[in-house]
Design a protein around this motif. Structure first.
Motif, PDB file in Angstrom:
ATOM      1  N   LYS A 199      25.561  57.980  -1.229  1.00 28.98           N
ATOM      2  CA  LYS A 199      24.141  58.313  -1.974  1.00 28.98           C
ATOM      3  C   LYS A 199      23.784  57.385  -2.964  1.00 28.98           C
ATOM      4  N   VAL A 200      24.891  56.804  -3.676  1.00 26.59           N
ATOM      5  CA  VAL A 200      24.368  55.994  -5.030  1.00 26.59           C
ATOM      6  C   VAL A 200      24.222  54.600  -4.700  1.00 26.59           C
ATOM      7  N   ARG A 201      25.134  54.027  -3.651  1.00 27.93           N
ATOM      8  CA  ARG A 201      25.337  52.543  -3.426  1.00 27.93           C
ATOM      9  C   ARG A 201      24.408  52.127  -2.459  1.00 27.93           C
ATOM     10  N   LYS A 202      23.788  52.816  -1.646  1.00 31.94           N
ATOM     11  CA  LYS A 202      23.001  52.660  -0.199  1.00 31.94           C
ATOM     12  C   LYS A 202      21.478  53.320  -0.663  1.00 31.94           C
ATOM     13  N   SER A 203      20.628  52.538   0.276  1.00 36.98           N
ATOM     14  CA  SER A 203      19.197  53.235   0.084  1.00 36.98           C
ATOM     15  C   SER A 203      18.681  52.861   1.506  1.00 36.98           C
ATOM     16  N   LYS A 204      17.844  53.956   2.077  1.00 41.81           N
ATOM     17  CA  LYS A 204      17.355  53.724   3.244  1.00 41.81           C
ATOM     18  C   LYS A 204      15.834  53.013   2.940  1.00 41.81           C
ATOM     19  N   VAL A 205      15.691  51.813   4.185  1.00 41.11           N
ATOM     20  CA  VAL A 205      14.522  50.836   3.895  1.00 41.11           C
ATOM     21  C   VAL A 205      13.873  50.898   4.956  1.00 41.11           C
ATOM     22  N   VAL A 259      16.583  51.129   8.427  1.00 47.45           N
ATOM     23  CA  VAL A 259      17.626  50.835   8.119  1.00 47.45           C
ATOM     24  C   VAL A 259      18.269  51.162   6.621  1.00 47.45           C
ATOM     25  N   VAL A 260      19.588  51.325   6.784  1.00 43.79           N
ATOM     26  CA  VAL A 260      20.222  51.707   5.541  1.00 43.79           C
ATOM     27  C   VAL A 260      21.115  50.691   4.766  1.00 43.79           C
ATOM     28  N   LEU A 261      20.788  50.291   3.723  1.00 42.51           N
ATOM     29  CA  LEU A 261      21.571  48.938   3.302  1.00 42.51           C
ATOM     30  C   LEU A 261      22.324  49.172   1.877  1.00 42.51           C
ATOM     31  N   LEU A 262      23.169  48.455   1.902  1.00 39.78           N
ATOM     32  CA  LEU A 262      23.807  48.567   0.539  1.00 39.78           C
ATOM     33  C   LEU A 262      23.224  47.813  -0.429  1.00 39.78           C
ATOM     34  N   HIS A 263      23.048  48.183  -1.776  1.00 42.32           N
ATOM     35  CA  HIS A 263      21.964  47.733  -2.739  1.00 42.32           C
ATOM     36  C   HIS A 263      22.452  46.275  -2.722  1.00 42.32           C
ATOM     37  N   ASN A 311      16.673  52.416  -7.395  1.00 44.75           N
ATOM     38  CA  ASN A 311      15.435  52.866  -7.572  1.00 44.75           C
ATOM     39  C   ASN A 311      14.267  52.446  -6.948  1.00 44.75           C
ATOM     40  N   SER A 312      14.737  51.936  -5.705  1.00 45.85           N
ATOM     41  CA  SER A 312      13.863  51.220  -4.697  1.00 45.85           C
ATOM     42  C   SER A 312      12.654  52.295  -4.078  1.00 45.85           C
ATOM     43  N   ALA A 313      11.626  51.671  -4.084  1.00 37.34           N
ATOM     44  CA  ALA A 313      10.647  52.053  -2.856  1.00 37.34           C
ATOM     45  C   ALA A 313      11.271  52.000  -1.704  1.00 37.34           C
ATOM     46  N   ASN A 314      10.929  52.601  -0.741  1.00 37.62           N
ATOM     47  CA  ASN A 314      11.685  52.659   0.639  1.00 37.62           C
ATOM     48  C   ASN A 314      10.737  51.951   1.820  1.00 37.62           C
ATOM     49  N   PHE A 315       9.727  51.319   1.174  1.00 33.97           N
ATOM     50  CA  PHE A 315       8.907  50.775   2.365  1.00 33.97           C
ATOM     51  C   PHE A 315       8.478  49.370   1.966  1.00 33.97           C
ATOM     52  N   VAL A 316       8.497  48.527   3.023  1.00 39.39           N
ATOM     53  CA  VAL A 316       8.233  47.085   2.866  1.00 39.39           C
ATOM     54  C   VAL A 316       7.267  46.624   4.069  1.00 39.39           C
TER      55      VAL A 316
END
Length: 760
Positions: free
Chosen positions: A368-374, A713-717, A742-747
């Motif tokens: 939950k806190v160390r990864k984010s979906k991009v 993809v789910v990435l470690l920060h 705090n990332s936006a999830n779209f690139v």
């Protein structure tokens, strides 16, 4: 829960609590214990007298067994199978099909009976089922931040929707709600039982009303004192009284005390290897006192579980815990040195976790806190999507800073330099930036060595924590400062030191440990007044606004019996420093402070329950939290315990970085070396390398865009180098990507259009 009570004529009596408060419970209990051998008698405790028609159960019953062996039989697998069988039965034609043929009231009775049976079966044995999944009690609802003023900064978690069997849709609303409650307690589908979630909530504030009890009290009987003092006894001397707040909330007061340990008590059963999370709300009848929770074994030994500063007129949260080193009964007690004051207690909870449940919570938090979906969308210059593009993501810097202390020997050792720079992203100097090192003779400063060490770090993209400006321990002052130094001389010398070192490294450090260990020691406060430390913090910020200004203390989360640096004292010191700065500056500005907990553990098993609770408590202040000098002393299972502490720190949602503080491999006595003198790993070094690999993405990740040019993809920060190629059109591009919480999830990625940097 069930607790062995006392011998009865011809056998042993067992108490069953947390039963439904309903009529005719004796029929449900008889059904629940059908097939259980060795039972003499089942006696529910009902309201009213024997002549009362249809008496209502008060939530408990007594079961008399023929022998201790019958009462204590190891029935884990049987209990588990019965729970699973009961849940599956809810979706079978034999149960739900029959229910639909009955009247609404009869159907509700059948559902209640099933719930009672499942609950009673689970109460027979408090041991966790020997299965991959474990039974979960219905989770406490977190209070809504918008409506509960007593819960500042507490986020409302989304409650998962219960999945009921398809045929249950024909049941009426009240029946369906009851059925959903059964599933919430015992599992959402078939034989998959829910895992128990840890409650990270805590507060350093003293509140008018206590928060709701955590985990429904766990294994504590009568945790909210709804039934007066039932389940609680006097420990030592004194008296217990039921009290009620002006809002009608019940609590217990321990009074007429003559010894520090005189208080209220409840006997609970511990199971070896389990981790117990504790919380309670405490108030004192007058003044302000330190209150501790302890667990006394039959042999008279005490396990320390946590400490808080209790105050008159408001409720303070005592959050802590223990790791059970044995199985057996203990008496939960409270203690304060002041025997004049009454101890007031409310909403007590003791929740056991298996190691598997504890680790599961760590993994859940990490995800939950160390990864984010991009989501990456690959297009051509004309914004048309590119199907099948190949995307390579290579992490060039981890988003979680993991570091290690270094010393001056790194300047002349290439192997030391290579070993360090290949692993760590942050450091602090062991002694080389301290005052007694840079000004050995008054007025003769020498920064040659720390300058060179800082240059090495900057060349290798390694962040540096400044350690330290002033040390409050009288043993670690420059030799020319001593007890004979006058207050004015000391004040002038401290100002010169602060100005010299802060300006020299202005803008180059991420943190400063400003006044080191100013909870355990008070050399400058004793000489210059109670605000001596706070003045150095304020002065440092005036000289350099970039670094975060840390307190740095030991035993805050390591050892609950060290009352010098308990979390409550840490929080009070930090708040006082903030208040001094606001008064000094004449503004409401917040000083950019950080919470540094050294995490220097002794030999033996670390109390990770207390460690987590301490971090919860301090994290509620919303300042950056770092483990600044992590160390586990030499002893049996050192590498294992080092891993436990590192994992606990990394998995906590509030921790923003870790610096390990090993003994130098060049030291004559190696207490926690990561390598030998040839920089070959020790077992401790193997643990660190393994976890660094887990905390970062060490291998490039290859993915492909779908038919719409999109890939998720789910990435470690951390910082990534992204390469995108499309073989059919022979086009490619590169970009840098920064993924944070705090990332936006779209690139958006355009081929053949170089993007120098994208911040998430």
């Amino acid at each position: 829960m069930s607790t062995a009570a006392e011998g009865v004529p011809g056998g042993i009596r067992v108490r069953i609590s947390n039963l439904p408060k309903k009529r005719n419970i004796h029929r449900d209990l008889k059904s629940a214990f059908e097939g259980v051998s060795g039972i003499i008698k089942i006696s529910p405790v009902n309201s009213g007298n024997k002549k009362t028609r249809d008496p209502v159960c008060k939530g408990l019953a007594y079961v008399d067994f023929k022998s201790l062996a019958d009462a204590n039989r190891d029935d884990d697998d049987y209990v588990y199978e019965e729970l699973v069988k009961g849940i599956k039965a809810l979706d079978s034609k034999n149960v739900l099909g029959d229910l639909l043929q009955l009247s609404a009231s009869e159907r509700l009775k059948q559902v209640e009976m099933l719930e009672a049976k499942l609950l009673a079966r689970a109460s027979l044995n408090e041991k966790s089922p020997k299965k991959k999944s474990e039974v979960k009690k219905k989770p406490d609802k977190k209070p809504n931040q918008k409506t509960d003023k007593n819960h500042p900064n507490l986020k409302l978690e989304k409650k998962p929707k219960q999945r009921l069997p398809g045929s249950a849709k024909k049941l009426k609303v009240k029946e369906k709600a009851k059925l959903a409650d059964v599933f919430a307690r015992y599992g959402t589908r078939g034989d998959t039982l829910q895992a128990l979630s840890y409650d990270y909530s805590a507060t350093t504030e003293c509140l008018e009303e206590a928060w709701k009890v955590q985990y429904g009290g766990g294994i504590i009987q009568n945790p909210e004192f709804s039934n007066g003092i039932e389940g609680w006894t006097v420990f030592g001397q004194g008296k217990l009284e039921e009290r009620i707040t002006k809002d009608g909330n019940k609590f217990i007061a321990a009074l007429n005390r003559t010894q520090p340990s005189d208080s209220l008590s409840q006997r609970v059963q511990l199971q070896k290897g389990k981790i117990y999370a504790f919380s309670a709300w405490i108030q004192i009848s007058q003044g302000s006192e330190i209150i501790s929770v302890k667990f006394r074994s039959p042999g008279g030994n005490y396990l320390h579980g946590g400490t808080v500063i209790a105050e008159q007129g408001c409720w303070s949260m005592l959050k802590g815990g223990i790791v059970a080193a044995f199985s057996g009964p203990v008496d939960l007690t409270f203690e304060t040195k002041n025997t004049v004051d009454e101890i007031w207690v409310d909403n007590v909870s003791l929740q056991p976790f298996t190691k598997k449940q504890w680790k599961s919570q760590q993994e859940k938090t990490i995800a939950k806190v160390r990864k984010s979906k991009v989501k990456l969308h690959v297009t051509n210059k004309d914004n048309t999507s590119v199907a099948g593009a190949k995307i390579t993501l290579k992490q060039i810097k981890s988003g979680f800073p993991t570091g290690c202390e270094i010393n001056q020997k790194i300047l002349n050792s290439k192997i030391y330099q290579d070993w360090f720079a290949s692993r760590f992203s942050v450091t602090a100097f062991g002694n080389e930036m301290k005052w007694y090192f840079t000004e050995k003779t008054r007025g003769q400063e020498d920064y040659t060595i720390p300058d060179a060490m800082l240059q090495f770090c900057e060349q290798n993209n390694i962040d540096v924590r400044g350690h330290n400006i002033i040390w409050d321990d009288p043993r670690y002052q420059p030799t020319w400062i001593n007890n004979e130094t006058s207050p004015q001389e000391l004040k002038d010398a401290a100002e010169n030191r602060t100005k010299s070192v802060v300006l020299r490294y202005k803008g180059r450090l991420i943190h400063w440990d400003v006044v080191n260990e100013n909870l355990h020691f008070s050399f400058y406060e004793n000489k210059l007044g109670e605000n001596a430390s706070a003045e150095v913090y304020a002065r440092t910020y005036e000289l350099d606004q970039k670094p975060i200004l840390f307190m740095n203390e030991y035993n805050t989360i390591e050892l609950s019996q060290d009352e010098n640096s308990i979390p409550a004292k840490y929080a009070r010191k930090l708040k006082n420093t903030q208040s001094y700065y606001r008064e000094r500056s004449g503004t409401n500005d917040i000083l950019p402070m950080g919470i540094g907990v050294q995490s220097r553990f002794g030999t033996g098993q670390p109390n990770i329950a207390y460690m987590r609770a301490g971090m919860d408590y301090l994290a509620s202040m919303k300042f950056p939290l770092w483990l600044t000098e992590l160390f586990v002393d030499k002893g049996e299972n050192q590498a294992e315990y080092l891993e436990d502490v590192l994992r606990e720190g990394y998995s906590h949602p509030a921790v923003e970085g870790i610096v390990i503080w090993p003994t130098s491999p060049f030291s004559s006595e190696c207490k926690m070396c990561l390598t030998d003198q040839n920089f070959n790993n020790t077992p401790n070094g193997d643990v660190v390398d393994k976890l660094i690999a887990e905390f970062s993405s060490s291998r490039p990740l290859e993915i492909s865009a779908n038919g719409q040019g999109i890939s998720e993809v789910v990435l470690l920060h951390g910082d990534y180098e992204v390469t995108v190629r499309h073989l059919e059109t022979n086009s490619n591009t590169k970009l840098k990507l920064k993924v944070t919480k705090n990332s936006a999830n779209f690139v958006l990625v355009q081929l053949d259009a170089f993007v120098p940097h994208v911040s998430m």
